[in-house]
Design an enzyme around this catalytic site. Sequence first.
Site, mmCIF file in Angstrom:
data_model
loop_
_atom_site.group_PDB
_atom_site.id
_atom_site.type_symbol
_atom_site.label_atom_id
_atom_site.label_comp_id
_atom_site.label_asym_id
_atom_site.label_seq_id
_atom_site.Cartn_x
_atom_site.Cartn_y
_atom_site.Cartn_z
ATOM 1 N N TYR A 68 0.854 -1.193 0.000
ATOM 2 C CA TYR A 68 0.000 0.000 0.000
ATOM 3 C C TYR A 68 0.892 1.246 0.000
ATOM 4 O O TYR A 68 1.389 1.670 1.023
ATOM 5 C CB TYR A 68 -0.952 0.023 1.206
ATOM 6 C CG TYR A 68 -1.936 -1.140 1.256
ATOM 7 C CD1 TYR A 68 -2.203 -1.920 0.134
ATOM 8 C CD2 TYR A 68 -2.613 -1.448 2.432
ATOM 9 C CE1 TYR A 68 -3.106 -2.978 0.192
ATOM 10 C CE2 TYR A 68 -3.524 -2.501 2.486
ATOM 11 C CZ TYR A 68 -3.754 -3.262 1.359
ATOM 12 O OH TYR A 68 -4.644 -4.315 1.417
ATOM 13 N N PHE A 213 -13.404 -4.949 1.007
ATOM 14 C CA PHE A 213 -14.430 -4.302 0.177
ATOM 15 C C PHE A 213 -15.820 -4.641 0.719
ATOM 16 O O PHE A 213 -16.652 -5.240 0.039
ATOM 17 C CB PHE A 213 -14.286 -4.721 -1.292
ATOM 18 C CG PHE A 213 -14.997 -3.762 -2.233
ATOM 19 C CD1 PHE A 213 -14.790 -2.414 -2.135
ATOM 20 C CD2 PHE A 213 -15.875 -4.217 -3.203
ATOM 21 C CE1 PHE A 213 -15.433 -1.514 -2.974
ATOM 22 C CE2 PHE A 213 -16.537 -3.332 -4.050
ATOM 23 C CZ PHE A 213 -16.314 -1.973 -3.927
ATOM 24 N N PRO A 214 -16.076 -4.280 1.992
ATOM 25 C CA PRO A 214 -17.327 -4.703 2.633
ATOM 26 C C PRO A 214 -18.566 -3.941 2.185
ATOM 27 O O PRO A 214 -19.655 -4.231 2.656
ATOM 28 C CB PRO A 214 -17.060 -4.454 4.122
ATOM 29 C CG PRO A 214 -16.038 -3.387 4.146
ATOM 30 C CD PRO A 214 -15.200 -3.545 2.906
ATOM 31 N N LEU A 215 -18.408 -2.983 1.255
ATOM 32 C CA LEU A 215 -19.588 -2.219 0.845
ATOM 33 C C LEU A 215 -20.201 -2.843 -0.403
ATOM 34 O O LEU A 215 -19.523 -3.016 -1.408
ATOM 35 C CB LEU A 215 -19.196 -0.762 0.566
ATOM 36 C CG LEU A 215 -18.337 -0.130 1.680
ATOM 37 C CD1 LEU A 215 -17.935 1.278 1.313
ATOM 38 C CD2 LEU A 215 -19.081 -0.150 2.991
ATOM 39 N N GLY A 216 -21.496 -3.186 -0.310
ATOM 40 C CA GLY A 216 -22.162 -3.835 -1.430
ATOM 41 C C GLY A 216 -22.276 -2.904 -2.629
ATOM 42 O O GLY A 216 -22.354 -1.693 -2.479
HETATM 43 N N1 LIG Z 1 -6.514 -8.604 0.882
HETATM 44 C C1 LIG Z 1 -6.755 -7.913 -0.197
HETATM 45 O O1 LIG Z 1 -6.484 -8.328 -1.322
HETATM 46 C C2 LIG Z 1 -7.379 -6.553 -0.048
HETATM 47 C C3 LIG Z 1 -7.875 -5.875 -1.162
HETATM 48 C C4 LIG Z 1 -8.481 -4.631 -0.983
HETATM 49 C C5 LIG Z 1 -8.562 -4.097 0.291
HETATM 50 N N2 LIG Z 1 -8.052 -4.768 1.372
HETATM 51 C C6 LIG Z 1 -8.149 -4.237 2.741
HETATM 52 O O2 LIG Z 1 -9.514 -4.016 3.015
HETATM 53 C C7 LIG Z 1 -9.718 -2.673 3.446
HETATM 54 C C8 LIG Z 1 -11.106 -2.224 3.028
HETATM 55 O O3 LIG Z 1 -11.250 -2.324 1.637
HETATM 56 P P1 LIG Z 1 -11.474 -1.079 0.669
HETATM 57 O O4 LIG Z 1 -10.817 0.129 1.263
HETATM 58 O O5 LIG Z 1 -11.096 -1.480 -0.692
HETATM 59 O O6 LIG Z 1 -13.005 -0.988 0.583
HETATM 60 P P2 LIG Z 1 -14.149 -0.454 1.466
HETATM 61 O O7 LIG Z 1 -13.732 -0.296 2.855
HETATM 62 O O8 LIG Z 1 -15.300 -1.325 1.153
HETATM 63 O O9 LIG Z 1 -14.447 0.943 0.790
HETATM 64 C C9 LIG Z 1 -13.620 2.007 0.825
HETATM 65 C C10 LIG Z 1 -14.259 3.111 -0.009
HETATM 66 O O10 LIG Z 1 -15.494 3.462 0.555
HETATM 67 C C11 LIG Z 1 -15.477 4.827 0.961
HETATM 68 N N3 LIG Z 1 -16.103 4.874 2.301
HETATM 69 C C12 LIG Z 1 -15.644 4.335 3.445
HETATM 70 N N4 LIG Z 1 -16.478 4.594 4.457
HETATM 71 C C13 LIG Z 1 -17.498 5.322 3.941
HETATM 72 C C14 LIG Z 1 -18.665 5.914 4.479
HETATM 73 N N5 LIG Z 1 -18.957 5.780 5.773
HETATM 74 N N6 LIG Z 1 -19.497 6.577 3.655
HETATM 75 C C15 LIG Z 1 -19.217 6.693 2.343
HETATM 76 N N7 LIG Z 1 -18.118 6.181 1.759
HETATM 77 C C16 LIG Z 1 -17.263 5.485 2.557
HETATM 78 C C17 LIG Z 1 -14.052 5.261 0.976
HETATM 79 O O11 LIG Z 1 -13.921 6.603 0.575
HETATM 80 P P3 LIG Z 1 -13.464 7.758 1.619
HETATM 81 O O12 LIG Z 1 -11.996 7.630 1.763
HETATM 82 O O13 LIG Z 1 -13.903 9.001 0.945
HETATM 83 O O14 LIG Z 1 -14.217 7.513 2.888
HETATM 84 C C18 LIG Z 1 -13.439 4.344 -0.067
HETATM 85 O O15 LIG Z 1 -13.571 4.898 -1.349
HETATM 86 C C19 LIG Z 1 -8.554 -1.897 2.814
HETATM 87 O O16 LIG Z 1 -8.299 -0.693 3.470
HETATM 88 C C20 LIG Z 1 -7.436 -2.906 2.945
HETATM 89 O O17 LIG Z 1 -6.872 -2.837 4.249
HETATM 90 C C21 LIG Z 1 -7.482 -5.986 1.204
#
Ligand SMILES: NC(=O)c1ccc[n+]([C@@H]2O[C@H](COP(=O)([O-])OP(=O)(O)OC[C@H]3O[C@@H](n4cnc5c(N)ncnc54)[C@H](OP(=O)(O)O)[C@@H]3O)[C@@H](O)[C@H]2O)c1
Length: 292
Positions: A68, A213-216
């Site tokens: 990252y 990516f917990p957001l549907g």
């Molecule tokens: N193991 C793997 O291969 C892998 C792959 C991807 C991710 N990950 C891990 O999983 C974590 C979570 O995944 P992710 O960051 O991809 O996806 P996510 O948590 O599902 O979504 C993040 C996105 O949603 C927005 N968001 C977050 N909270 C919000 C809210 N309350 N209201 C509106 N928008 C919101 C964020 O934008 P803002 O910044 O504007 O809030 C960002 O664009 C990552 O940080 C990482 O640590 C692991």
Amino acid sequence: MNKNNISASRAGEVSLGGELSVNRVGFGAMRLTGEGIWGPPKDRTGAVAVLRRALELGVNFIDTADSYGPYVSEELIAETLFPYPRGLVIATKGGWNRPGPDQWTHDATPSHLRKAVEGSLWRLRLDCIDVYQLHIPDPVVRFDASVETLAELRNEGKIRLIGLSNVTQEHIERARKIVPIASVQNRYSFADREWDYVVDYCQHNGLAFIPWFPLGAGKVAGEVLNRVAKAHGASPTQIAIAWLLRRSPIMLPIPGTSSVEHLEQNVAAASLRLSEQELEELSEVPELVASR
Ligand SMILES: NC(=O)c1ccc[n+]([C@@H]2O[C@H](COP(=O)([O-])OP(=O)(O)OC[C@H]3O[C@@H](n4cnc5c(N)ncnc54)[C@H](OP(=O)(O)O)[C@@H]3O)[C@@H](O)[C@H]2O)c1
């Protein structure tokens, strides 16, 4: 909700390998980097504030990876939070590199994993990493060889617990023959249920499941989510997190954000309680999509 009442502890705790316990809403630190998960964050002060606020809100599990930034997320965590408070668990990963914005290349060779663990130890200023995850199996490296290397590093005291990411049940079973596995991190949400059987496997065997990516996503998911959110006076994101928490006691969501406001909303979801009917409605989304 009153901001003083927001706490990740309201979701209860989950065990990691029977050795550590953390509150069931963690923080994903991937978004504390630049565009395309590349380079430093645009707003460094904001990123530092998000990390500090996460701890104030009772978050004691932070997920990161050497890729990252690369390195930026791990460095920022150490610069902001070291010396770490007691009980804070930092889970990092290796084996998937980032040569440029939005690019990923595999390298889970034993020699690379050894270097990667040394690099993460140095950047995070640790003698031992609480949870080290194989980021993804490398298609050109024998999976057992990658896991055996992590097992050796554990025996050497450099890693406390081992996790896997982006794996099937077969991978987990093979790995568990080599070394105890504490956690599995795969893409998962109420609308994205490819890994349902892996969640069940983890629950049955006492492994934590860390959904990324917990957001549907998608129209149908959005419709159901908005309806339930309205009934709770909550945001759709909060409902998506509440569904995960309800899905299984071994679930450890790590919503990622670069905004303090979003962080507070996400952690506040730890207090939401979905009814049986709401749980079912959200759980049926993949079938609803298929039937349209
Ligand atoms: N193991 C793997 O291969 C892998 C792959 C991807 C991710 N990950 C891990 O999983 C974590 C979570 O995944 P992710 O960051 O991809 O996806 P996510 O948590 O599902 O979504 C993040 C996105 O949603 C927005 N968001 C977050 N909270 C919000 C809210 N309350 N209201 C509106 N928008 C919101 C964020 O934008 P803002 O910044 O504007 O809030 C960002 O664009 C990552 O940080 C990482 O640590 C692991």
